[in-house]
Design a protein around this motif. Sequence first.
Motif, PDB file in Angstrom:
ATOM      1  N   ASP A  18      18.086  12.323  -0.669  1.00  0.00           N
ATOM      2  CA  ASP A  18      16.937  12.916  -1.334  1.00  0.00           C
ATOM      3  C   ASP A  18      17.090  13.048  -2.845  1.00  0.00           C
ATOM      4  N   SER A  19      18.238  12.655  -3.396  1.00  0.00           N
ATOM      5  CA  SER A  19      18.409  12.718  -4.848  1.00  0.00           C
ATOM      6  C   SER A  19      17.725  11.512  -5.493  1.00  0.00           C
ATOM      7  N   GLN A  20      17.481  11.592  -6.810  1.00  0.00           N
ATOM      8  CA  GLN A  20      16.859  10.482  -7.520  1.00  0.00           C
ATOM      9  C   GLN A  20      17.728   9.221  -7.427  1.00  0.00           C
ATOM     10  N   ALA A  21      19.030   9.363  -7.661  1.00  0.00           N
ATOM     11  CA  ALA A  21      19.919   8.200  -7.588  1.00  0.00           C
ATOM     12  C   ALA A  21      20.000   7.655  -6.168  1.00  0.00           C
ATOM     13  N   LEU A  75       0.805  -1.216   0.000  1.00  0.00           N
ATOM     14  CA  LEU A  75       0.000   0.000   0.000  1.00  0.00           C
ATOM     15  C   LEU A  75       0.839   1.266   0.000  1.00  0.00           C
ATOM     16  N   PHE A  76       1.917   1.283   0.791  1.00  0.00           N
ATOM     17  CA  PHE A  76       2.628   2.540   1.031  1.00  0.00           C
ATOM     18  C   PHE A  76       3.952   2.695   0.276  1.00  0.00           C
ATOM     19  N   LEU A  77       4.617   1.609  -0.078  1.00  0.00           N
ATOM     20  CA  LEU A  77       5.989   1.728  -0.569  1.00  0.00           C
ATOM     21  C   LEU A  77       6.078   2.566  -1.850  1.00  0.00           C
ATOM     22  N   LEU A  78       5.312   2.210  -2.866  1.00  0.00           N
ATOM     23  CA  LEU A  78       5.347   2.967  -4.119  1.00  0.00           C
ATOM     24  C   LEU A  78       4.849   4.386  -3.897  1.00  0.00           C
ATOM     25  N   PHE A  79       3.767   4.543  -3.158  1.00  0.00           N
ATOM     26  CA  PHE A  79       3.190   5.860  -2.916  1.00  0.00           C
ATOM     27  C   PHE A  79       4.189   6.761  -2.194  1.00  0.00           C
ATOM     28  N   TYR A  80       4.879   6.216  -1.200  1.00  0.00           N
ATOM     29  CA  TYR A  80       5.826   7.000  -0.410  1.00  0.00           C
ATOM     30  C   TYR A  80       6.999   7.476  -1.258  1.00  0.00           C
ATOM     31  N   TYR A  81       7.612   6.564  -1.990  1.00  0.00           N
ATOM     32  CA  TYR A  81       8.789   6.943  -2.771  1.00  0.00           C
ATOM     33  C   TYR A  81       8.419   7.769  -4.001  1.00  0.00           C
ATOM     34  N   ASN A  82       7.304   7.438  -4.654  1.00  0.00           N
ATOM     35  CA  ASN A  82       6.941   8.149  -5.881  1.00  0.00           C
ATOM     36  C   ASN A  82       6.174   9.442  -5.601  1.00  0.00           C
ATOM     37  N   GLN A  83       5.062   9.338  -4.881  1.00  0.00           N
ATOM     38  CA  GLN A  83       4.204  10.507  -4.698  1.00  0.00           C
ATOM     39  C   GLN A  83       4.738  11.472  -3.642  1.00  0.00           C
ATOM     40  N   VAL A  84       5.244  10.935  -2.532  1.00  0.00           N
ATOM     41  CA  VAL A  84       5.669  11.779  -1.419  1.00  0.00           C
ATOM     42  C   VAL A  84       7.099  12.286  -1.611  1.00  0.00           C
ATOM     43  N   LEU A  85       8.036  11.371  -1.911  1.00  0.00           N
ATOM     44  CA  LEU A  85       9.442  11.766  -2.044  1.00  0.00           C
ATOM     45  C   LEU A  85       9.811  12.218  -3.459  1.00  0.00           C
ATOM     46  N   GLY A  86       8.967  11.896  -4.437  1.00  0.00           N
ATOM     47  CA  GLY A  86       9.199  12.375  -5.793  1.00  0.00           C
ATOM     48  C   GLY A  86      10.109  11.522  -6.647  1.00  0.00           C
ATOM     49  N   LEU A  87      10.373  10.277  -6.248  1.00  0.00           N
ATOM     50  CA  LEU A  87      11.205   9.392  -7.061  1.00  0.00           C
ATOM     51  C   LEU A  87      10.435   8.981  -8.321  1.00  0.00           C
ATOM     52  N   SER A  88      11.108   8.985  -9.447  1.00  0.00           N
ATOM     53  CA  SER A  88      10.493   8.593 -10.711  1.00  0.00           C
ATOM     54  C   SER A  88       9.793   7.241 -10.592  1.00  0.00           C
ATOM     55  N   GLY A  89       8.600   7.145 -11.180  1.00  0.00           N
ATOM     56  CA  GLY A  89       7.883   5.881 -11.152  1.00  0.00           C
ATOM     57  C   GLY A  89       8.652   4.759 -11.815  1.00  0.00           C
ATOM     58  N   SER A  90       9.375   5.072 -12.887  1.00  0.00           N
ATOM     59  CA  SER A  90      10.167   4.053 -13.570  1.00  0.00           C
ATOM     60  C   SER A  90      11.310   3.555 -12.697  1.00  0.00           C
ATOM     61  N   LEU A  91      11.946   4.470 -11.947  1.00  0.00           N
ATOM     62  CA  LEU A  91      13.010   4.040 -11.046  1.00  0.00           C
ATOM     63  C   LEU A  91      12.444   3.214  -9.891  1.00  0.00           C
ATOM     64  N   CYS A  92      11.279   3.609  -9.408  1.00  0.00           N
ATOM     65  CA  CYS A  92      10.610   2.786  -8.388  1.00  0.00           C
ATOM     66  C   CYS A  92      10.348   1.390  -8.945  1.00  0.00           C
ATOM     67  N   GLY A  93       9.793   1.343 -10.160  1.00  0.00           N
ATOM     68  CA  GLY A  93       9.491   0.059 -10.768  1.00  0.00           C
ATOM     69  C   GLY A  93      10.727  -0.790 -10.985  1.00  0.00           C
ATOM     70  N   LEU A  94      11.830  -0.162 -11.411  1.00  0.00           N
ATOM     71  CA  LEU A  94      13.064  -0.903 -11.636  1.00  0.00           C
ATOM     72  C   LEU A  94      13.599  -1.485 -10.328  1.00  0.00           C
ATOM     73  N   ALA A  95      13.596  -0.675  -9.264  1.00  0.00           N
ATOM     74  CA  ALA A  95      14.069  -1.158  -7.966  1.00  0.00           C
ATOM     75  C   ALA A  95      13.235  -2.341  -7.483  1.00  0.00           C
ATOM     76  N   LEU A  96      11.924  -2.251  -7.668  1.00  0.00           N
ATOM     77  CA  LEU A  96      11.049  -3.320  -7.204  1.00  0.00           C
ATOM     78  C   LEU A  96      11.173  -4.567  -8.070  1.00  0.00           C
ATOM     79  N   LEU A  97      11.428  -4.392  -9.365  1.00  0.00           N
ATOM     80  CA  LEU A  97      11.645  -5.556 -10.222  1.00  0.00           C
ATOM     81  C   LEU A  97      12.923  -6.299  -9.836  1.00  0.00           C
ATOM     82  N   ILE A  98      13.975  -5.546  -9.534  1.00  0.00           N
ATOM     83  CA  ILE A  98      15.232  -6.181  -9.094  1.00  0.00           C
ATOM     84  C   ILE A  98      15.006  -6.932  -7.787  1.00  0.00           C
TER      85      ILE A  98
END
Length: 506
Positions: free
Chosen positions: A121-124, A48-71
């Motif tokens: 707080d950076s994207q990387a 429920l919270f992991l993608l929302f927190y990193y993408n919506q709240v912290l501003g991490l790119s959705g694609s980078l979130c997806g890549l991290a979760l796929l790995i």
Amino acid sequence: MAATRTRRPSREDKSTPVPSTRDLTAHAKFAYWVGQVAEGQKGAIFALFLLFYYNQVLGLSGSLCGLALLIAMAVDAITDPLMGSITDRWRSRWGRRHPFMYAAAVPMAIAVYFTFDPWVDSQAGLFVWLLVFGIAARMLMTLYSVPHMALGAEMTNDYQERTVVVAGRSLFGYLGQFLVYFFGFAVFFASSAEFENGQLNSAAYPPFALLMGAIMIVSIIYSAAGTHHLIPRLQRPEKPQAHPVRQLLLDTGEALRNPSFRWIAVGFIVVAGPVGTGMAFALYMNTFFWEVPPEGMTYILLATPVGTAIGYLFAPLLAPHLEKRQSLILGALGWAVFAVAPVCLHYAGFFPAPGTTGVVVGLSVFAFLAGLVVSQVGVAVGSILGDVSDEQELVNGKRQEGVFYGAYAFVNKATGGIGSAFSGFILDLIDWPRGEHVQSAADIPPDALFALAMVAGPGLALGFIPAVWCFMHYRLDREKHRAIVAELDARRAAGDTPLPVTAGPT
């Protein structure tokens, strides 16, 4: 079963038979069930919270979130079955399961906390932090959950009693979800003057994760200690594991040759995508599409575990009248219907308007009904894997609960992981806005809202068609299992396997 080819077990395959129902006390079952609270918590927090927190709240790119979760999912694909193979053949004075359960408790809670308290707080930096601590939390959950689930199959060999054990375990898993939703939206993410939608407040996540981690530790330790007395009567391998990776390949190959396991595993891998995507988008949909305030979010999210809990209570009553395959199919189809109905009814003009009390009531009702029917899936598959372990022992003389439940643990985590990964890519594909400037539905373009609703609504139902087709091929019914158990009992009586080592009443 006349057509099934079997072989007499070799000396190294011999193991202690599964305890009978009479050996299983109410306290042992309760302690085992409590252990599922931790997995329910971790699953709910991440889904429920992991993608929302990193993408919506912290501003991490959705694609980078997806890549991290796929790995992370790729790592799970290795570690879950590996853990199953290791725990099946582990030798210690604390048995095959308990050493790992004790060892996982504190490190897992620490990993969950740091996942939601990044020091960058950076994207990387956020990508690496999510990758490292996300993988750590998943691996430590594997260290615990695979032995814990396998333990449940060892606690009894009775067809009906296994359903009771699994139903109770599943019920307490939803209790873990209940704790996440309650403390989340009623306490940490409640509306405030600064944040109308408290789930957008980044400062609320670390203390929330800290409390959840503490509850996880209590859940795991209590479960391990409360079932510790069962160790003398549980399965014991005669040959220690020398080459775990090689043994994993051998065990996995043997497991996949079992058609019952193969159809169930493929079906759940297929269905993991749409179910996980729906879970990952739940917070996005409720916040921005349905415009539900945090206090209303509590009712909607709690409706599913409440419905599921009631479903679990009825599962033992339904079990004598339904084959487990029927429970799988009806539960999957029912979830698909009730999960996507609100979006379809909304665009047809038959659902309450977003932002109203009516939409909270409507979403809560459908969430309750979805939980009520999907509960039968969880109970059925958990019990099925115990039956498949019996079938596997009949065919090749080995009990492989750890391998089977390792695969099931992977699918459980894949439900949230694959869904969140796909969802991250989809968010970038539909140009979903993110960051601190997004505070309400007014900040989201209408086209993006529509695209999100189509994916999180009708799009989810498509993944259930091939999954149901797979479930229809499962053929191990009540009569076949009864014949399998009778044959195994006859072998043991004839001395083909050691007699159980029993302990006195506790």
